[in-house]
Design an enzyme around this catalytic site. Structure first.
Site, PDB file in Angstrom:
ATOM      1  N   GLY A  77       0.626  -1.318   0.004  1.00 30.82           N
ATOM      2  CA  GLY A  77      -0.018  -0.029  -0.125  1.00 30.82           C
ATOM      3  C   GLY A  77       0.878   1.242  -0.089  1.00 30.82           C
ATOM      4  O   GLY A  77       1.833   1.436   0.577  1.00 30.82           O
ATOM      5  N   ARG A 141       1.417  -5.726  -4.857  1.00 31.97           N
ATOM      6  CA  ARG A 141       1.157  -6.649  -3.931  1.00 31.97           C
ATOM      7  C   ARG A 141       1.829  -7.915  -4.445  1.00 31.97           C
ATOM      8  O   ARG A 141       1.377  -9.045  -3.673  1.00 31.97           O
ATOM      9  CB  ARG A 141      -0.277  -6.672  -3.420  1.00 31.97           C
ATOM     10  CG  ARG A 141      -0.602  -5.290  -2.346  1.00 31.97           C
ATOM     11  CD  ARG A 141      -1.770  -5.514  -1.732  1.00 31.97           C
ATOM     12  NE  ARG A 141      -2.315  -4.359  -1.041  1.00 31.97           N
ATOM     13  CZ  ARG A 141      -1.707  -3.914   0.124  1.00 31.97           C
ATOM     14  NH1 ARG A 141      -0.589  -4.435   0.772  1.00 31.97           N
ATOM     15  NH2 ARG A 141      -2.257  -2.871   0.733  1.00 31.97           N
ATOM     16  N   ASP A 171       6.112  -5.314   6.919  1.00 29.36           N
ATOM     17  CA  ASP A 171       6.551  -6.632   7.406  1.00 29.36           C
ATOM     18  C   ASP A 171       6.622  -7.706   6.580  1.00 29.36           C
ATOM     19  O   ASP A 171       7.649  -8.395   6.369  1.00 29.36           O
ATOM     20  CB  ASP A 171       5.692  -6.975   8.618  1.00 29.36           C
ATOM     21  CG  ASP A 171       4.310  -6.946   8.759  1.00 29.36           C
ATOM     22  OD1 ASP A 171       3.949  -6.519   7.538  1.00 29.36           O
ATOM     23  OD2 ASP A 171       3.582  -7.677   9.398  1.00 29.36           O
ATOM     24  N   ASP A 172       5.518  -7.892   5.697  1.00 25.37           N
ATOM     25  CA  ASP A 172       5.803  -9.015   4.729  1.00 25.37           C
ATOM     26  C   ASP A 172       6.632  -8.909   3.673  1.00 25.37           C
ATOM     27  O   ASP A 172       7.406  -9.692   3.485  1.00 25.37           O
ATOM     28  CB  ASP A 172       4.039  -9.276   4.281  1.00 25.37           C
ATOM     29  CG  ASP A 172       3.455  -9.940   4.996  1.00 25.37           C
ATOM     30  OD1 ASP A 172       3.781 -10.868   6.125  1.00 25.37           O
ATOM     31  OD2 ASP A 172       2.088  -9.757   5.130  1.00 25.37           O
ATOM     32  N   ILE A 200       1.565   3.091   6.308  1.00 28.58           N
ATOM     33  CA  ILE A 200       0.754   3.930   7.384  1.00 28.58           C
ATOM     34  C   ILE A 200       0.385   3.140   8.495  1.00 28.58           C
ATOM     35  O   ILE A 200      -0.003   3.830   9.299  1.00 28.58           O
ATOM     36  CB  ILE A 200      -0.382   4.617   6.479  1.00 28.58           C
ATOM     37  CG1 ILE A 200      -1.394   3.553   6.017  1.00 28.58           C
ATOM     38  CG2 ILE A 200      -0.112   5.353   5.349  1.00 28.58           C
ATOM     39  CD1 ILE A 200      -2.816   4.013   5.462  1.00 28.58           C
ATOM     40  N   LYS A 238     -26.397  16.830  16.153  1.00 29.30           N
ATOM     41  CA  LYS A 238     -27.323  15.982  15.937  1.00 29.30           C
ATOM     42  C   LYS A 238     -27.256  14.505  15.449  1.00 29.30           C
ATOM     43  O   LYS A 238     -27.866  13.620  15.136  1.00 29.30           O
ATOM     44  CB  LYS A 238     -28.523  16.498  15.047  1.00 29.30           C
ATOM     45  CG  LYS A 238     -27.871  16.967  13.596  1.00 29.30           C
ATOM     46  CD  LYS A 238     -28.884  17.255  12.619  1.00 29.30           C
ATOM     47  CE  LYS A 238     -28.236  17.615  11.367  1.00 29.30           C
ATOM     48  NZ  LYS A 238     -29.416  18.393  10.306  1.00 29.30           N
ATOM     49  N   MET A 246      -8.203   3.193   8.545  1.00 29.28           N
ATOM     50  CA  MET A 246      -7.119   2.120   8.000  1.00 29.28           C
ATOM     51  C   MET A 246      -6.313   1.672   9.068  1.00 29.28           C
ATOM     52  O   MET A 246      -6.124   2.394  10.122  1.00 29.28           O
ATOM     53  CB  MET A 246      -6.575   2.370   6.817  1.00 29.28           C
ATOM     54  CG  MET A 246      -7.009   2.049   5.622  1.00 29.28           C
ATOM     55  SD  MET A 246      -6.141   2.305   4.294  1.00 29.28           S
ATOM     56  CE  MET A 246      -7.111   1.827   2.955  1.00 29.28           C
ATOM     57  N   TYR A 421      -7.795   5.714   2.009  1.00 26.05           N
ATOM     58  CA  TYR A 421      -7.286   6.258   1.027  1.00 26.05           C
ATOM     59  C   TYR A 421      -6.803   7.813   0.884  1.00 26.05           C
ATOM     60  O   TYR A 421      -6.157   8.198   0.492  1.00 26.05           O
ATOM     61  CB  TYR A 421      -8.131   5.724  -0.201  1.00 26.05           C
ATOM     62  CG  TYR A 421      -8.095   4.193  -0.323  1.00 26.05           C
ATOM     63  CD1 TYR A 421      -7.180   3.468  -0.790  1.00 26.05           C
ATOM     64  CD2 TYR A 421      -9.358   3.659   0.114  1.00 26.05           C
ATOM     65  CE1 TYR A 421      -7.262   2.002  -0.825  1.00 26.05           C
ATOM     66  CE2 TYR A 421      -9.485   2.201   0.312  1.00 26.05           C
ATOM     67  CZ  TYR A 421      -8.404   1.432  -0.158  1.00 26.05           C
ATOM     68  OH  TYR A 421      -8.745   0.036  -0.184  1.00 26.05           O
ATOM     69  N   GLY A 423      -5.417   9.531   3.071  1.00 30.38           N
ATOM     70  CA  GLY A 423      -4.312   9.907   3.738  1.00 30.38           C
ATOM     71  C   GLY A 423      -3.066   9.420   3.138  1.00 30.38           C
ATOM     72  O   GLY A 423      -2.073   9.769   3.439  1.00 30.38           O
ATOM     73  N   ARG A 424      -3.427   8.228   2.442  1.00 26.36           N
ATOM     74  CA  ARG A 424      -2.032   7.324   2.170  1.00 26.36           C
ATOM     75  C   ARG A 424      -1.117   7.899   1.006  1.00 26.36           C
ATOM     76  O   ARG A 424       0.141   7.513   0.823  1.00 26.36           O
ATOM     77  CB  ARG A 424      -2.558   5.881   1.408  1.00 26.36           C
ATOM     78  CG  ARG A 424      -3.196   5.033   2.426  1.00 26.36           C
ATOM     79  CD  ARG A 424      -3.172   3.741   2.086  1.00 26.36           C
ATOM     80  NE  ARG A 424      -3.445   3.467   0.656  1.00 26.36           N
ATOM     81  CZ  ARG A 424      -3.721   2.304   0.150  1.00 26.36           C
ATOM     82  NH1 ARG A 424      -3.359   1.142   0.877  1.00 26.36           N
ATOM     83  NH2 ARG A 424      -4.176   2.329  -1.214  1.00 26.36           N
TER      84      ARG A 424
END
Ligand code: FBP
Length: 548
Positions: A77, A141, A171-172, A200, A238, A246, A421, A423-424
């Site tokens: 990502g 990916r 990590d992966d 992120i 209200k 995420m 999405y 903020g990425r």
């Protein structure tokens, strides 16, 4: 391309570097390392890259280095600052030797295997400095884990004269980078592999990696949006806003945004799991706060929900594990059915009695989402599960019952939101711009020193950039053995929110007060130019973790 005035101004921003990286660099070897757990197994699997020492950089004497050709890959990502890692590598290898070249493999790790690349020249790199996104070369990916892929990648590196790869990922991806480093070392292939900590989600961190890049910017963007929503909530009085954030499994983003904005509630998945809470417990806890606020006339509020929540509710976790297992072997049979009801019925028949009950109790859309395609790592795509809507519906039902029992007198209107999405790919904050550029530069030094199987590391990040400590951490040091797809595999340990860590403890000490009051904080947009105490501020998580 038409550029905004901010983009033009940001092009001229010079990222700050630790002082050790400013001139000639000397590398200092520290202690030999061990993996965080399962030392004997990891050592056996990584005979060439296990136990290497920690490395730190200091100011040194200038030496001449040969030109190097380096390949870079963006994996997974998007995270703000990826372009600055690339510009840091570019400037770093040009500093080693102006004839060095940088190649970018296109569309993620698949680009290395398929030999799709571009040469990243100064013209291209300059265009992307301090910008968000991964569009300079794209990301993907595809997992690099088969020896066929490694061999194909090696052949493609040889064609371009590439002797070092930098893999920028989570990590992966860094686990796979380490396996690749070991494979090339064992083959004496002449290609070094260096990792860079990106995501992120903030879950790639440990003693030596203080934070993954992108977490800072993404949390600041989400916090701005949450602040704006809270101001709206406090003005209109209200709506209850249910905001999913995420972060995949870990709740770091939710916790950081809570620390920045002081919402009425923030669910922390790791706590839900530790306390073995049920979905009904979570719903009841929200309904109770809604009722208490209603009793003082406040029919509005905010609830932050980590995107991975459903995976941490023990009964849901069991259900998801059974679904993963069943769908891994019967996906075709399920997909061959036309309607969602038929699919749900078939899947339900093949679950244990306990999971069947949970599955059948879920709203249909959520059950459908839980059956949707898995990601390449076999995980449920939690970003596709509309937990925020599910919770609104369930809280509504609970409040109806409470009303009948005389326990709730008020109104409840829920508004769902999902921030991820947004903020990425934001323009990196000064912190991420500086941190990423330093990580890229660090990677180039590790390459110049012939290192492999290391992750670029920049520490002391709550201090001024001048005092940041750059160096390298052997990736094997972060590994342990975990069950993946039915087999024990060496993987980098994922960092979840620690319930005895300072950020959570602080949150836990103030959340009851935040629940009842409406003392929201409105952080506003990220500031790129202006006073340092506004522009260079780190996350609250880092500050609390480092006792600042
Ligand atoms: P990485 O772990 O690859 O950095 O991805 C982070 C993330 O943004 C998660 O927070 C989210 O669950 C996932 O990516 C969404 O994936 P996709 O981009 O494939 O929709």
């Amino acid at each position: 391309m038409i550029k905004s005035p901010l983009q033009i101004a940001r092009e001229n921003y010079s990222p700050k570097l630790p002082s050790s990286l400013k001139g000639a660099v000397k590398i200092v070897e520290g202690k030999k390392t061990e993996s965080v757990a399962d030392q004997a197994e990891i050592e056996k699997l990584f005979p060439n890259t296990y136990g290497m020492p920690l490395l730190t950089f200091e100011k040194g004497e200038a030496t001449s280095k040969e030109a190097v050709n380096v390949g870079v890959i963006l994996s997974g990502g998007q995270a703000p600052g990826g372009h600055n890692v690339i510009s840091g590598i570019f400037d770093g290898i040009k500093k080693l030797n102006p004839n060095s070249k940088l190649y970018g493999f296109l569309g993620g790790p698949g680009g290395l295997v398929d030999n799709e690349y571009i040469e990243l020249t100064a013209d291209i790199v300059d265009h992307y400095r301090n910008t968000g996104g991964f569009d300079i070369i794209g990301s993907g990916r595809t997992k690099l884990e088969e020896t066929d892929q490694f061999d194909q990648g090696l052949e493609n590196c040889k064609k371009l004269g590439i002797t070092a790869l930098v893999i920028i990922g989570g990590d992966d991806s860094n686990t796979n980078a380490c396996v690749l480093a070991e494979y090339y070392a064992q083959k004496n292939a002449g290609v070094q592999v260096i990792g860079c900590p990106k995501t992120i989600d903030g879950d790639l961190k440990n003693e030596m990696i203080e934070t993954s890049f992108g977490f800072d910017t993404a949390c600041k963007v989400y916090s701005e949006l949450i602040g704006n929503i809270q101001r709206d909530a406090n003005s209109a009085k209200k709506y209850w806003h249910f905001i999913k954030l995420m972060g995949r499994s870990a709740s770091h983003i939710g916790l950081e945004c809570a620390l920045q904005t002081q919402p009425n509630m923030c669910i922390i998945s790791e706590e839900v799991e530790a306390k073995q809470l049920t979905l009904d417990d979570v719903v009841t806890s929200i309904a109770d706060v809604v009722a208490k606020r209603a009793a003082k006339g406040d029919n509005f509020g905010t609830v932050l929900i980590p995107e991975g929540l459903v995976e941490f509710i023990p009964a849901m976790k069991k259900l998801i594990a059974e679904l993963n297992e069943y769908l891994a072997h019967n996906e075709e049979a399920v997909n061959a059915l036309e309607g969602n009801k038929e699919k749900r019925d078939l899947v339900a028949e093949n679950l244990s009695a306990e999971s069947q009950e949970v599955f059948n109790s879920l709203p249909n859309n959520i059950a459908n989402q839980l059956m949707a395609d898995r990601d390449p790592h076999g995980n449920v795509q939690v970003s596709l599960i509309e937990t925020e809507k599910m919770l609104i519906d369930m809280v509504k039902v609970k409040l109806k019952k409470m009303k009948k029992a005389g326990e709730f007198q008020g109104k409840f209107a829920g508004q769902p939101h999902f921030f991820g999405y947004e903020g990425r790919c934001a323009a990196p904050s000064n912190f991420d711009a500086d941190y990423c550029y330093s990580l890229g530069f660090t990677a180039s030094v590790l390459i110049g020193e012939g290192k492999t199987g290391y992750m670029a590391s920049v520490r002391n990040t709550t201090g001024s950039a001048d005092e940041w400590i750059a160096g390298g951490v052997p990736v094997t040091m972060m590994m342990n053995m975990e069950r993946r797809h039915g087999k024990m595999k060496p993987v980098i340990q994922k960092a979840l929110v620690e319930l005895d860590g300072a950020p959570f403890k602080f949150f836990a000490s103030v959340r009851d007060e935040w629940a009842m009051k409406s003392e929201y904080v409105y952080p506003g947009p990220i500031q790129y130019f202006g006073p340092s105490e506004v522009c260079d501020i780190t996350t609250k998580t880092l500050a609390l973790e480092q006792g600042k």
